[in-house]
Design an enzyme around this catalytic site. Structure first.
Site, PDB file in Angstrom:
ATOM      1  N   CYS A  79     104.127   2.400 -82.196  1.00 53.31           N
ATOM      2  CA  CYS A  79     102.714   2.602 -82.537  1.00 53.31           C
ATOM      3  C   CYS A  79     102.620   2.786 -84.048  1.00 53.31           C
ATOM      4  O   CYS A  79     103.645   2.898 -84.739  1.00 53.31           O
ATOM      5  CB  CYS A  79     102.204   3.856 -81.828  1.00 53.31           C
ATOM      6  SG  CYS A  79     103.129   5.322 -82.348  1.00 53.31           S
ATOM      7  N   HIS A 128     106.922  21.123 -75.843  1.00 50.58           N
ATOM      8  CA  HIS A 128     106.955  19.871 -76.616  1.00 50.58           C
ATOM      9  C   HIS A 128     106.593  20.181 -78.080  1.00 50.58           C
ATOM     10  O   HIS A 128     105.687  20.969 -78.331  1.00 50.58           O
ATOM     11  CB  HIS A 128     105.973  18.861 -76.011  1.00 50.58           C
ATOM     12  CG  HIS A 128     106.104  17.505 -76.619  1.00 50.58           C
ATOM     13  ND1 HIS A 128     105.550  17.193 -77.851  1.00 50.58           N
ATOM     14  CD2 HIS A 128     106.752  16.388 -76.204  1.00 50.58           C
ATOM     15  CE1 HIS A 128     105.846  15.935 -78.141  1.00 50.58           C
ATOM     16  NE2 HIS A 128     106.575  15.422 -77.150  1.00 50.58           N
ATOM     17  N   GLU A 152     104.918  18.671 -80.285  1.00 53.17           N
ATOM     18  CA  GLU A 152     103.504  18.465 -80.668  1.00 53.17           C
ATOM     19  C   GLU A 152     102.652  19.659 -80.231  1.00 53.17           C
ATOM     20  O   GLU A 152     101.755  20.101 -80.965  1.00 53.17           O
ATOM     21  CB  GLU A 152     102.962  17.170 -80.047  1.00 53.17           C
ATOM     22  CG  GLU A 152     101.516  16.910 -80.473  1.00 53.17           C
ATOM     23  CD  GLU A 152     100.906  15.678 -79.828  1.00 53.17           C
ATOM     24  OE1 GLU A 152     101.647  14.718 -79.500  1.00 53.17           O
ATOM     25  OE2 GLU A 152      99.675  15.678 -79.635  1.00 53.17           O
ATOM     26  N   THR A 186      98.516  14.246 -77.541  1.00 53.34           N
ATOM     27  CA  THR A 186      98.078  12.846 -77.694  1.00 53.34           C
ATOM     28  C   THR A 186      98.741  11.885 -76.705  1.00 53.34           C
ATOM     29  O   THR A 186      98.304  10.749 -76.575  1.00 53.34           O
ATOM     30  CB  THR A 186      98.405  12.345 -79.118  1.00 53.34           C
ATOM     31  OG1 THR A 186      99.809  12.539 -79.345  1.00 53.34           O
ATOM     32  CG2 THR A 186      97.598  13.084 -80.161  1.00 53.34           C
ATOM     33  N   CYS A 216      95.892   9.319 -77.584  1.00 50.49           N
ATOM     34  CA  CYS A 216      95.719   8.317 -78.643  1.00 50.49           C
ATOM     35  C   CYS A 216      95.613   6.906 -78.077  1.00 50.49           C
ATOM     36  O   CYS A 216      95.924   6.649 -76.917  1.00 50.49           O
ATOM     37  CB  CYS A 216      96.873   8.417 -79.648  1.00 50.49           C
ATOM     38  SG  CYS A 216      98.393   7.707 -79.025  1.00 50.49           S
ATOM     39  N   SER A 270     110.974  11.834 -74.802  1.00 50.09           N
ATOM     40  CA  SER A 270     109.776  11.159 -75.297  1.00 50.09           C
ATOM     41  C   SER A 270     108.658  11.294 -74.271  1.00 50.09           C
ATOM     42  O   SER A 270     108.693  10.671 -73.202  1.00 50.09           O
ATOM     43  CB  SER A 270     110.095   9.679 -75.555  1.00 50.09           C
ATOM     44  OG  SER A 270     108.906   8.956 -75.740  1.00 50.09           O
ATOM     45  N   SER A 271     107.663  12.098 -74.602  1.00 50.95           N
ATOM     46  CA  SER A 271     106.585  12.381 -73.663  1.00 50.95           C
ATOM     47  C   SER A 271     105.860  11.102 -73.250  1.00 50.95           C
ATOM     48  O   SER A 271     105.637  10.839 -72.065  1.00 50.95           O
ATOM     49  CB  SER A 271     105.597  13.360 -74.309  1.00 50.95           C
ATOM     50  OG  SER A 271     104.418  13.449 -73.573  1.00 50.95           O
ATOM     51  N   ASN A 272     105.502  10.273 -74.230  1.00 52.52           N
ATOM     52  CA  ASN A 272     104.712   9.083 -73.875  1.00 52.52           C
ATOM     53  C   ASN A 272     105.522   8.123 -73.010  1.00 52.52           C
ATOM     54  O   ASN A 272     104.967   7.467 -72.129  1.00 52.52           O
ATOM     55  CB  ASN A 272     104.146   8.418 -75.135  1.00 52.52           C
ATOM     56  CG  ASN A 272     105.162   7.579 -75.872  1.00 52.52           C
ATOM     57  OD1 ASN A 272     105.335   6.410 -75.576  1.00 52.52           O
ATOM     58  ND2 ASN A 272     105.874   8.181 -76.818  1.00 52.52           N
TER      59      ASN A 272
HETATM   60  O1  0CG Z   1     105.820  10.879 -76.921  1.00 56.13           O
HETATM   61  P1  0CG Z   1     106.313  11.959 -77.802  1.00 56.13           P
HETATM   62  O2  0CG Z   1     105.198  12.822 -78.335  1.00 56.13           O
HETATM   63  O3  0CG Z   1     107.378  12.800 -77.168  1.00 56.13           O
HETATM   64  O4  0CG Z   1     106.924  11.314 -79.113  1.00 56.13           O
HETATM   65  P2  0CG Z   1     107.744  10.006 -79.422  1.00 56.13           P
HETATM   66  O5  0CG Z   1     108.530  10.301 -80.655  1.00 56.13           O
HETATM   67  O6  0CG Z   1     108.499   9.511 -78.265  1.00 56.13           O
HETATM   68  O7  0CG Z   1     106.662   8.883 -79.747  1.00 56.13           O
HETATM   69  C1  0CG Z   1     105.565   8.931 -80.523  1.00 56.13           C
HETATM   70  C2  0CG Z   1     105.508   9.953 -81.546  1.00 56.13           C
HETATM   71  C3  0CG Z   1     105.447  10.801 -82.379  1.00 56.13           C
HETATM   72 FE1  SF4 Z   2     101.937   7.154 -81.955  1.00 54.12          FE
HETATM   73 FE2  SF4 Z   2     101.855   9.740 -81.315  1.00 54.12          FE
HETATM   74 FE3  SF4 Z   2     100.334   8.778 -83.270  1.00 54.12          FE
HETATM   75 FE4  SF4 Z   2      99.817   8.105 -80.757  1.00 54.12          FE
HETATM   76  S1  SF4 Z   2      99.648  10.148 -81.669  1.00 54.12           S
HETATM   77  S2  SF4 Z   2      99.787   6.754 -82.544  1.00 54.12           S
HETATM   78  S3  SF4 Z   2     101.905   8.005 -79.895  1.00 54.12           S
HETATM   79  S4  SF4 Z   2     102.592   8.854 -83.218  1.00 54.12           S
END
Ligand code: 0CG
Ligand code: SF4
Length: 324
Positions: A24, A136, A138, A177, A207, A235-237
């Site tokens: 992303c 997490h 974030e 996100t 996001c 990796s959460s996403n």
């Molecule tokens: O998905 P999360 O928040 O665990 O993070 P990842 O590093 O896998 O991907 C996007 C970001 C920041």
């Molecule tokens: Fe990528 Fe996380 Fe930003 Fe979404 S919030 S664009 S997954 S870095």
């Protein structure tokens, strides 16, 4: 949908490749920040926490001169430090400033936007509910924008059903996100039913990349026998993509790269879906497709299933502009 047709006569295997998948804009920017910082300041450049949750990315940056640590106190005073894309509690840049360190913040702008929302709600005297996953980075970073006690974490519909806030008339919520769009909608609906005066954002904080990757995997899941999500267990996403596929009826698993594929689990599948989390580089997708091609004595047709176009990009911080 584009496809590579198999040669005739042999058993055939179909790969459905979800699009969008992989990097992303926030991940792209974060990696660029580390690379440019090494170029500008010279190695080593320290990075607090994995810059994004992917071993391959971390190891590639280590090879260029990045040093990854868990906490700021592991960073020597006289070297630059980068904060990861997931964001940090306010105490972290404050400590870096106290120590007069050079620091670069690679927090995704979409995460920083949530940080500002949290500050705004707190300033307006509202208690903030954060929908997200405990532990997490974030969540730790976002909850660390305001004094302890200003926010409560909600992980499940059950939490939303049972939370007992002291002032239910002055509530607001934000989200991590990278949550499941569908699960979050259930949690939000529960909170809105219980707390009708809660301030609801126009659009929740999940996001664009998370939303698009989940829609894309949903679109392939019903036509697949198995779905491989290229991504890391932290990796959460990426983990959410496994869940979305399974909810759509297709067994799915994470694989960090080709060497992690479970061939027994894939046995008998005629259509394999592939997607990649926002922190997984495309080179690993190519590696997995190549491994499948060479493992099976079959023609492999790769079909790309596109559900959205993405054109989001983020600028690097001004301190790196001269070499960007
Ligand atoms: O998905 P999360 O928040 O665990 O993070 P990842 O590093 O896998 O991907 C996007 C970001 C920041
Ligand atoms: Fe990528 Fe996380 Fe930003 Fe979404 S919030 S664009 S997954 S870095």
């Amino acid at each position: 949908m584009t496809s590579t047709a198999p040669a005739s006569g042999r058993a055939s295997l179909r790969i459905l490749l979800a699009n969008p998948r992989g990097f992303c804009a926030g991940v792209d920017r974060a990696i660029k920040i580390v690379e440019l910082a090494i170029k500008k300041f010279g190695a080593p450049v320290y990075v607090r926490h994995e810059i994004v949750h992917n071993r391959y990315v971390v190891e590639s940056l280590e090879a260029q001169g990045a040093v990854f640590v868990d906490e700021l106190d592991e960073v020597p005073e006289d070297v630059p430090v980068v904060f990861s894309a997931h964001g940090v509690p306010k105490a972290v840049p404050a400590e870096a400033e106290r120590r007069e360190m050079i620091y670069l913040d690679a927090t995704c702008p979409l995460v920083s936007k949530v940080h500002r929302e949290v500050e705004r709600h707190q300033g307006a005297g509202r208690h903030i509910l954060m929908i997200g996953h405990a532990g997490h980075p974030e969540v730790i970073g976002t909850m660390g924008q305001v004094p302890k006690g200003s926010m409560t974490l909600i992980e499940t519909v059950e939490d939303a059903e049972t939370i007992d806030p002291t002032d239910p008339e002055h509530l607001s919520f934000v989200t991590q996100t990278t949550l499941s769009v569908d699960d979050t909608a259930d949690i939000v609906a529960t909170l809105e039913r219980r707390f009708p005066s809660m301030i609801t954002p126009k659009k929740e904080d999940i996001c664009y990349a998370t939303t698009n990757r989940q829609s894309a995997v949903k679109a392939i899941a019903e036509d697949c026998d198995r779905v491989i999500v290229i991504g890391a267990p932290n990796s959460s996403n990426s983990r959410r993509l496994v869940e979305v596929s399974e909810k759509a009826g297709c067994p799915a698993r994470l694989a960090q790269r080709a060497s992690c594929l479970d061939w027994d689990w894939l046995e008998g599948a005629r259509t394999i879906g592939i997607t990649a989390g926002a922190s997984a580089p495309e080179v690993l997708v190519e590696e997995v497709i190549e491994a499948i091609r060479s493992h099976y004595d079959a023609d492999v047709a790769v079909e790309v299933v596109t559900t959205a176009e993405e054109n989001v990009t983020f600028k690097v911080p001004p301190i790196l502009k001269d070499i960007a």
